[in-house]
Design a protein around this motif. Structure first.
Motif, PDB file in Angstrom:
ATOM      1  N   ASN A  29       0.494  35.485  65.247  1.00  0.00           N
ATOM      2  CA  ASN A  29       1.527  35.959  66.381  1.00  0.00           C
ATOM      3  C   ASN A  29       2.606  36.324  65.675  1.00  0.00           C
ATOM      4  OD1 ASN A  29      -0.334  34.889  68.084  1.00  0.00           O
ATOM      5  ND2 ASN A  29       0.323  32.759  67.823  1.00  0.00           N
ATOM      6  N   LEU A  30       3.262  37.372  66.483  1.00  0.00           N
ATOM      7  CA  LEU A  30       4.720  37.524  66.373  1.00  0.00           C
ATOM      8  C   LEU A  30       5.059  38.021  64.893  1.00  0.00           C
ATOM      9  CD1 LEU A  30       6.827  34.839  68.236  1.00  0.00           C
ATOM     10  CD2 LEU A  30       6.115  37.227  69.124  1.00  0.00           C
ATOM     11  N   PHE A  33       8.376  39.121  63.824  1.00  0.00           N
ATOM     12  CA  PHE A  33       9.707  38.525  64.514  1.00  0.00           C
ATOM     13  C   PHE A  33      10.706  38.364  63.852  1.00  0.00           C
ATOM     14  CE2 PHE A  33      11.894  34.901  66.269  1.00  0.00           C
ATOM     15  CZ  PHE A  33      11.898  35.070  67.512  1.00  0.00           C
ATOM     16  N   ASP A  34      10.319  37.998  62.476  1.00  0.00           N
ATOM     17  CA  ASP A  34      11.553  37.572  61.152  1.00  0.00           C
ATOM     18  C   ASP A  34      12.101  38.822  60.626  1.00  0.00           C
ATOM     19  OD1 ASP A  34      11.393  34.798  61.938  1.00  0.00           O
ATOM     20  OD2 ASP A  34       9.718  34.621  60.224  1.00  0.00           O
ATOM     21  N   ARG A 135       5.564  31.704  55.097  1.00  0.00           N
ATOM     22  CA  ARG A 135       4.869  31.664  56.129  1.00  0.00           C
ATOM     23  C   ARG A 135       3.158  31.504  56.039  1.00  0.00           C
ATOM     24  NH1 ARG A 135       4.917  35.460  61.733  1.00  0.00           N
ATOM     25  NH2 ARG A 135       2.866  34.515  62.901  1.00  0.00           N
ATOM     26  N   ASN A 138       0.623  30.581  61.248  1.00  0.00           N
ATOM     27  CA  ASN A 138       1.479  30.699  62.190  1.00  0.00           C
ATOM     28  C   ASN A 138       2.718  29.585  62.130  1.00  0.00           C
ATOM     29  OD1 ASN A 138       0.907  33.173  63.727  1.00  0.00           O
ATOM     30  ND2 ASN A 138      -0.938  32.064  64.587  1.00  0.00           N
ATOM     31  N   ASP A 184       8.800  26.094  61.693  1.00  0.00           N
ATOM     32  CA  ASP A 184       8.871  27.168  62.788  1.00  0.00           C
ATOM     33  C   ASP A 184       7.340  27.336  63.383  1.00  0.00           C
ATOM     34  OD1 ASP A 184      11.356  27.995  62.627  1.00  0.00           O
ATOM     35  OD2 ASP A 184      11.159  29.259  60.871  1.00  0.00           O
ATOM     36  N   TYR A 186       4.932  29.918  65.402  1.00  0.00           N
ATOM     37  CA  TYR A 186       5.014  31.196  65.898  1.00  0.00           C
ATOM     38  C   TYR A 186       3.826  31.186  67.081  1.00  0.00           C
ATOM     39  CZ  TYR A 186       7.639  32.599  61.930  1.00  0.00           C
ATOM     40  OH  TYR A 186       8.611  32.506  60.781  1.00  0.00           O
ATOM     41  N   LYS A 191       9.140  32.119  69.402  1.00  0.00           N
ATOM     42  CA  LYS A 191       8.950  30.914  68.197  1.00  0.00           C
ATOM     43  C   LYS A 191       9.720  29.875  68.671  1.00  0.00           C
ATOM     44  CE  LYS A 191      11.560  31.658  64.577  1.00  0.00           C
ATOM     45  NZ  LYS A 191      12.209  32.138  63.076  1.00  0.00           N
ATOM     46  N   THR A 193      10.788  25.905  67.388  1.00  0.00           N
ATOM     47  CA  THR A 193      11.017  25.203  66.183  1.00  0.00           C
ATOM     48  C   THR A 193      11.390  24.038  66.491  1.00  0.00           C
ATOM     49  OG1 THR A 193      11.612  27.206  65.168  1.00  0.00           O
ATOM     50  CG2 THR A 193      12.373  25.310  64.100  1.00  0.00           C
ATOM     51  N   GLN A 235      13.087  30.530  70.297  1.00  0.00           N
ATOM     52  CA  GLN A 235      13.658  32.186  70.074  1.00  0.00           C
ATOM     53  C   GLN A 235      12.789  33.257  70.523  1.00  0.00           C
ATOM     54  OE1 GLN A 235      14.484  30.916  65.734  1.00  0.00           O
ATOM     55  NE2 GLN A 235      15.727  32.803  65.997  1.00  0.00           N
TER      56      GLN A 235
END
Length: 235
Positions: A29-30, A33-34, A135, A138, A184, A186, A191, A193, A235
């Motif tokens: 996912n995402l 994103f980072d 990572r 997820n 985190d 995802y 996101k 956390t 986030q």
């Protein structure tokens, strides 16, 4: 109560990590994103404050009992991405908490004399370095640490009244160091956390009574806050 909250967060993290690590599903996912240099979010959480007391060397056997209670925190997040593993975070928040102090002095005969309610409303501003692992599907575990400062809006530092009339006083501004860990997660749309952090004051916060022989403050050499933050960041 503190142990229950910590256990709940640990179980949630363990369940999600287990699902991500051992599931055959590998879709991330995402995925991007980072990538942005700056990102933002908001924080909701719980806090648990208490005091650490150091007594004077000539003090008799003294023990101040503090009754802990769960408080509430709300704040914002500003995140600066340094690279894939390091982030610099600013997390201004407002925290609310109440502590009761019980002074064990034989001359006290009532709760009005022996118990002081310490209500605290902090504007708390930490600057933190987040160090993450690579990572995995997820999830992305991390450790976090740094320094912070706070302004206690309920400190009563400038109040001329002291414990002789039932008023407990603290210093308004305090600096801390913080250390903790989290993960985190995802999710499909955002996101999430969860994290746990220890907060430790680096200075004396006590405003002593006007009477140097006060039964409340004369035996205290230093009083500093310790706290546990359980935060949920979105986030």
């Amino acid at each position: 109560m503190k142990r229950i909250f910590i256990l709940i967060v640990v179980l949630i993290c363990a369940q999600n990590m287990n699902a991500q690590l051992f599931s055959k599903e590998k879709v991330q996912n995402l995925q991007n994103f980072d990538k942005p240099r700056f990102s933002y979010g908001y924080i909701l959480g719980f806090n648990l404050y208490d005091f650490n007391f150091d007594y004077t060397t000539d003090a008799p056997e003294t023990d101040i009992i503090h009754d802990e209670s769960i408080g509430f925190s709300v704040g914002l997040l500003g995140n600066l991405r340094l690279n894939d593993y390091f982030d610099l975070r600013l997390e201004p928040m407002v925290t609310f908490n109440t502590r009761n102090l019980r002074f064990s002095n034989p001359q006290f005969t009532s709760d009005f004399e022996s118990v002081r309610e310490v209500k605290s409303t902090y504007v708390h501003v930490p600057l933190l370095l987040k160090v993450s692992t690579k990572r995995i599907n997820n999830i992305k575990p991390f450790i976090i640490g740094g320094v912070s400062t706070s302004m206690n809006l309920s400190s009563n530092e400038d109040n001329p009244d002291d414990n002789s009339v039932g008023q407990f006083r603290m210093k308004t501004n305090t600096n801390y160091y913080e250390i903790g860990f989290g993960v985190d997660l995802y999710l499909y749309y955002f996101k999430f956390t969860p994290s746990i952090r220890g907060v430790f004051a680096m200075s004396d916060e006590l405003v002593k009574d006007n009477d140097p022989n006060s039964p409340y403050t004369s035996t205290i050499d230093k009083m500093s806050t310790r706290g546990i933050f359980i935060n949920f960041t979105f986030q």
